[in-house]
Design a protein around this motif. Structure first.
Motif, PDB file in Angstrom:
ATOM      1  N   ILE A   1       0.724  -1.166   0.460  1.00 39.60           N
ATOM      2  CA  ILE A   1      -0.144  -0.184  -0.220  1.00 39.60           C
ATOM      3  C   ILE A   1       1.182   1.628   0.009  1.00 39.60           C
ATOM      4  CG2 ILE A   1      -1.768   1.103   1.607  1.00 39.60           C
ATOM      5  CD1 ILE A   1      -2.631  -1.492   2.165  1.00 39.60           C
ATOM      6  N   ASN A   2       1.911   1.697   1.167  1.00 40.30           N
ATOM      7  CA  ASN A   2       2.689   2.477   0.687  1.00 40.30           C
ATOM      8  C   ASN A   2       3.697   2.596  -0.470  1.00 40.30           C
ATOM      9  OD1 ASN A   2       2.497   2.865   3.132  1.00 40.30           O
ATOM     10  ND2 ASN A   2       3.802   1.673   4.130  1.00 40.30           N
ATOM     11  N   GLU A   3       3.947   1.253  -0.925  1.00 39.44           N
ATOM     12  CA  GLU A   3       4.956   1.846  -2.469  1.00 39.44           C
ATOM     13  C   GLU A   3       3.226   1.749  -3.797  1.00 39.44           C
ATOM     14  OE1 GLU A   3       7.145  -1.096  -5.314  1.00 39.44           O
ATOM     15  OE2 GLU A   3       6.015  -2.334  -3.790  1.00 39.44           O
ATOM     16  N   ALA A   4       1.985   2.030  -3.502  1.00 42.04           N
ATOM     17  CA  ALA A   4       1.216   2.223  -3.912  1.00 42.04           C
ATOM     18  C   ALA A   4       1.182   4.039  -4.443  1.00 42.04           C
ATOM     19  CB  ALA A   4      -0.030   1.651  -4.335  1.00 42.04           C
ATOM     20  N   ASN A   5       1.010   4.095  -2.856  1.00 41.98           N
ATOM     21  CA  ASN A   5       0.681   5.125  -3.157  1.00 41.98           C
ATOM     22  C   ASN A   5       1.632   6.312  -2.957  1.00 41.98           C
ATOM     23  OD1 ASN A   5      -1.742   5.310  -0.956  1.00 41.98           O
ATOM     24  ND2 ASN A   5      -0.280   4.285   1.246  1.00 41.98           N
ATOM     25  N   GLU A   6       2.707   5.725  -3.265  1.00 45.48           N
ATOM     26  CA  GLU A   6       4.203   6.593  -3.496  1.00 45.48           C
ATOM     27  C   GLU A   6       4.381   6.563  -4.488  1.00 45.48           C
ATOM     28  OE1 GLU A   6       8.263   4.676  -1.742  1.00 45.48           O
ATOM     29  OE2 GLU A   6       7.612   5.105  -0.005  1.00 45.48           O
ATOM     30  N   HIS A   7       3.393   5.650  -5.713  1.00 42.87           N
ATOM     31  CA  HIS A   7       3.613   5.824  -6.831  1.00 42.87           C
ATOM     32  C   HIS A   7       2.672   6.724  -7.765  1.00 42.87           C
ATOM     33  CE1 HIS A   7       3.863   3.848 -10.830  1.00 42.87           C
ATOM     34  NE2 HIS A   7       2.704   3.843 -11.114  1.00 42.87           N
ATOM     35  N   LEU A   8       1.316   7.112  -6.564  1.00 43.03           N
ATOM     36  CA  LEU A   8      -0.084   7.357  -6.996  1.00 43.03           C
ATOM     37  C   LEU A   8       0.273   8.649  -6.702  1.00 43.03           C
ATOM     38  CD1 LEU A   8      -3.306   5.523  -5.357  1.00 43.03           C
ATOM     39  CD2 LEU A   8      -2.157   5.813  -7.668  1.00 43.03           C
ATOM     40  N   GLU A   9       1.506   9.091  -5.775  1.00 43.10           N
ATOM     41  CA  GLU A   9       1.634  10.495  -5.798  1.00 43.10           C
ATOM     42  C   GLU A   9       2.117  10.731  -6.270  1.00 43.10           C
ATOM     43  OE1 GLU A   9       3.869  10.706  -1.930  1.00 43.10           O
ATOM     44  OE2 GLU A   9       2.147  10.422  -0.569  1.00 43.10           O
TER      45      GLU A   9
END
Length: 208
Positions: free
Chosen positions: A99-107
């Motif tokens: 989830i953190n990785e996905a959030n970073e990618h989204l950011e």
């Protein structure tokens, strides 16, 4: 006269005769220490207590066995639950990392989108400003004419009233501060105030 009194000898004889009638071999002999034991209430209570103590010992031993079995079962269950919790915790940590990785990618994508949108807005604003500030040709182009292998364009002021106002320009010629730099089928290119401006022929649609 009355009978004569008896003498002491007669009394002794009578007593001796009386004692002789008793057979010492057949007379019962009674002794205080030879009394038969009786089943008293104390003996019954002692027997009952002994039985209860033995039963209590058996129950206590059975209780210890069952308690040990229960403790073993609880320990095994606790170990199983702990293993399940550890596995669940590991899965949650992996999910959280994803989830953190996905959030970073989204950011990162949001930043890129914002950057692109900002650049496009700036480009559009610059183009709009350039269009507003772009010089407007003070003349019209009537067409192209070739003379001796050289192309000329017809230029006429916007206030022209007749053919006498038409002027022909070749590449490099200047008219009212506008220098002709190129000729194409539908428009001509001019240099003015350090800018390049495309002017369409009056019979054509404006060039893009």
């Amino acid at each position: 006269m009355g009978p004569a009194p008896s003498t002491d000898l007669d009394s002794v004889e009578e007593i001796g005769i009386g004692m002789g009638d008793v057979n010492p071999t057949t007379a019962p002999v009674v002794s205080d220490g030879d009394a038969a034991p009786a089943d008293t209430p104390t003996t019954a209570v002692s027997s009952r207590l002994s039985a209860l103590e033995e039963q209590q010992g058996d129950l206590f031993e059975e209780f210890q066995y069952k308690t040990q079995d229960l403790n073993d079962a609880m320990a095994a269950h606790i170990a199983e639950v702990a293993a399940s919790m550890a596995a669940l915790t590991a899965r949650m940590e992996k999910a959280e990392a994803r989830i953190n990785e996905a959030n970073e990618h989204l950011e990162t994508l949001e930043k890129k989108v914002t950057t692109v949108a900002t650049q496009r807005a700036r480009t559009a604003s610059s183009r709009a400003a350039a269009r507003r500030d772009r010089p407007t040709a003070p003349f019209l182009l009537t067409g192209v004419e070739s003379r001796g292998g050289i192309d000329y364009i017809g230029v006429t002021p916007r206030s022209a009233t007749g053919l006498a106002d038409i002027r022909f320009m070749a590449i490099g010629d200047q008219y009212q501060g506008w220098t002709l730099s190129g000729i194409s089928e539908r428009f001509a290119t001019f240099k003015v105030r350090r800018e390049t401006v495309t002017v369409p022929f009056s019979s054509s649609d404006p060039a893009p």
